[in-house]
Design an enzyme around this catalytic site. Structure first.
Site, PDB file in Angstrom:
ATOM      1  CG  ASN A  80      -2.858  -2.547  -6.498  1.00  0.00           C
ATOM      2  OD1 ASN A  80      -2.062  -3.035  -5.950  1.00  0.00           O
ATOM      3  ND2 ASN A  80      -3.765  -2.830  -6.232  1.00  0.00           N
ATOM      4  NE  ARG A  88      -3.824  -2.043   0.621  1.00  0.00           N
ATOM      5  CZ  ARG A  88      -4.569  -3.017  -0.720  1.00  0.00           C
ATOM      6  NH1 ARG A  88      -4.177  -2.230  -1.997  1.00  0.00           N
ATOM      7  NH2 ARG A  88      -5.816  -3.044  -0.207  1.00  0.00           N
ATOM      8  CG  ASP A 125      -4.476 -10.936  -3.300  1.00  0.00           C
ATOM      9  OD1 ASP A 125      -4.471  -9.769  -3.343  1.00  0.00           O
ATOM     10  OD2 ASP A 125      -6.049 -11.722  -3.665  1.00  0.00           O
ATOM     11  CG  HIS A 164      -5.572 -13.631  -6.864  1.00  0.00           C
ATOM     12  ND1 HIS A 164      -6.378 -13.604  -7.954  1.00  0.00           N
ATOM     13  CD2 HIS A 164      -5.643 -12.534  -6.690  1.00  0.00           C
ATOM     14  CE1 HIS A 164      -6.410 -12.702  -9.001  1.00  0.00           C
ATOM     15  NE2 HIS A 164      -5.849 -11.869  -7.831  1.00  0.00           N
TER      16      HIS A 164
HETATM   17 ZN   LIG Z   1      -3.713  -8.718  -5.581  1.00  0.00          ZN
HETATM   18 ZN   LIG Z   2      -5.648  -9.605  -8.086  1.00  0.00          ZN
END
Ligand SMILES: [Zn+2]
Ligand SMILES: [Zn+2]
Length: 433
Positions: free
Chosen positions: A93, A63, A304, A231
């Site tokens: 991200n 993050r 994840d 995932h």
């Molecule tokens: Zn992810």
């Molecule tokens: Zn993802």
């Protein structure tokens, strides 16, 4: 500075070792491995414990930069070592996204300053994660990225995905694919099936994942490139990967502890800690995932880890963001659900969490061979404990709060330094300079 770890059951999947051995750590690396190893410094008594190569998470959301209210590199890596992880791969991200050299360099610098474990950045596939034009993979690679991914979003454009695979292959990097057709998701918030109908919630069909897995396996073959499916969660997606591997396609995949342990039945609680993407699937899909783990189709267990602030998750199910944390409970969950249930044995679980991720992304670690970095997890496989809502992570959005699990990481060593230590004072005594 040297340290000898003595008396433990050492499991090193990288060379199929499982037995009693001592390990001498010197200057941050494993100097010697064998019986009755001696050193001049401290001794760590590991009797009763399993000594394993430190875990490597191929899929972590730290993050930072930009969302430090959810997690930071400092707190995320603290959570990592509390789960036995000695290295994590940080997804792109962030805000700004890791789509250029300066961001990669900032992450590496901050990890060196305040990180408790190693951090390997993953660069973005597309500029701004917009899915329009490719980022400069060569720059990202040179700055230290180990893979590329727009995770959080799929690459909707097949031509862009083809070019990404070709470009990444030239640099020997995998493309990590978040497989989801957003048109098929169509605003869904949980797995489409019996429980979504029962609860009257928008469903995400298994097909939204499967269609993209099929496409990307085909594109990886076309581009002669390595695609790593993030995932994986559905029966047919696993079949596609299994068949593609048989056909010689360079495809690998990871499964998360929450998809291994839980099903969509849990959403009946309306707790937003059961909301993630891909969603928890039905029991049949979970069974297929366990089969894929047992037969080797699944290469890696990855968390994840997706921290969110309490206030963001403390809303109606429909409105909450997708994602749960996982670093601190991953080993315990998988030990409880896979090893104790005899789906796989303990050495194979350690392989899925350390040696195999190192192989798949071509990273250092995942081994206890002399000369390797001294990245080690110490595990008490008999300890039973209840997961509480107190975490080293800044976030507490865990679907496992309240569960009693067996098997726990009790200490983590990164580069020869004890970064996490939960042992009782009796076990922890060492210093005899
Ligand atoms: Zn992810
Ligand atoms: Zn993802």
């Amino acid at each position: 500075m040297s340290l000898v770890i003595t008396g433990g059951r050492v499991i090193d999947p990288s060379r199929e070792f499982d037995g009693k051995a001592d390990i001498l750590i010197d200057d941050g690396v494993i100097a010697e491995f064998g019986k009755k190893v001696r050193g001049s410094g401290d001794t760590l008594d590991a009797s009763g414990l399993v000594v394993a190569p430190g875990f490597i998470d191929l899929h972590t959301h730290l993050r930072e930069p930009g969302h430090e209210h959810k997690e930071t590199i400092a707190t995320g890596t603290r959570a990592a070592v509390a789960g036995g992880y000695t290295a994590v791969c940080a997804m792109a991200n962030t805000e700004p996204p890791n789509d250029e050299r300066a961001v990669t360099e900032m992450i590496i610098a901050e990890a060196a300053r305040n990180g408790a474990c190693r951090v390997y950045p993953i660069g973005a596939v597309s500029r701004g994660l917009k899915g329009e034009e490719l980022a400069e993979f060569a720059d990202l690679r040179a700055a230290g990225c180990v893979a590329v991914s727009d995770d959080g979003k799929p690459i909707a454009n097949a031509q862009l995905m083809r070019r990404a695979l070709e470009y990444a292959a030239m640099l020997q990097m995998p493309v990590v694919a978040h497989e989801e057709d957003l048109h098929l998701r169509d605003g869904g918030v949980m797995h489409e099936g019996f429980y979504s109908t029962l609860l009257g919630m928008g469903g995400i069909p298994a097909a939204s994942e499967e269609t993209l897995v099929a496409r990307d396996v085909i594109l990886a073959q076309l581009a002669r490139a390595h695609v790593h499916i993030a995932h994986i969660s559905t029966a047919f997606a696993i079949d596609i990967v299994r068949n593609a591997k048989r056909g010689g396609v360079h495809v690998t995949c990871e499964a998360t502890p929450h998809h291994i342990a839980l099903t969509d039945e849990t959403v009946q609680s309306f707790s937003t800690n059961f909301k993630m993407n891909p969603p928890l699937r039905s029991a049949e899909h979970r069974e297929a995932l366990l089969e894929g783990i047992a037969d080797g189709t699944v290469d890696v267990i990855a968390t994840d880890h997706a921290p969110h602030h309490f206030d963001e998750k403390n809303v109606e199910f429909d409105l909450a963001p997708f994602g749960v944390i996982g670093l601190e409970t991953a080993f315990s969950t998988c030990h409880d659900r896979l090893v104790r249930k005899r789906i796989i044995d303990l050495p194979r679980l350690i392989d899925l969490m350390s040696s195999s991720p190192a192989r798949v992304f071509n990273l250092p670690g995942g081994t206890l061979r002399a000369g390797a970095p001294a990245d080690i997890a110490l595990i008490d496989i008999n300890e039973r404990f209840q997961v509480t809502n107190t975490f080293a992570s800044k976030a507490s959005n865990s679907p496992f709060i309240g569960e009693t699990l067996q098997g726990r990481v009790v200490a983590t060593i990164v580069g020869g330094v004890l970064q996490y230590d939960l042992r009782k004072p009796k076990q922890a005594k060492k210093k005899k300079k």
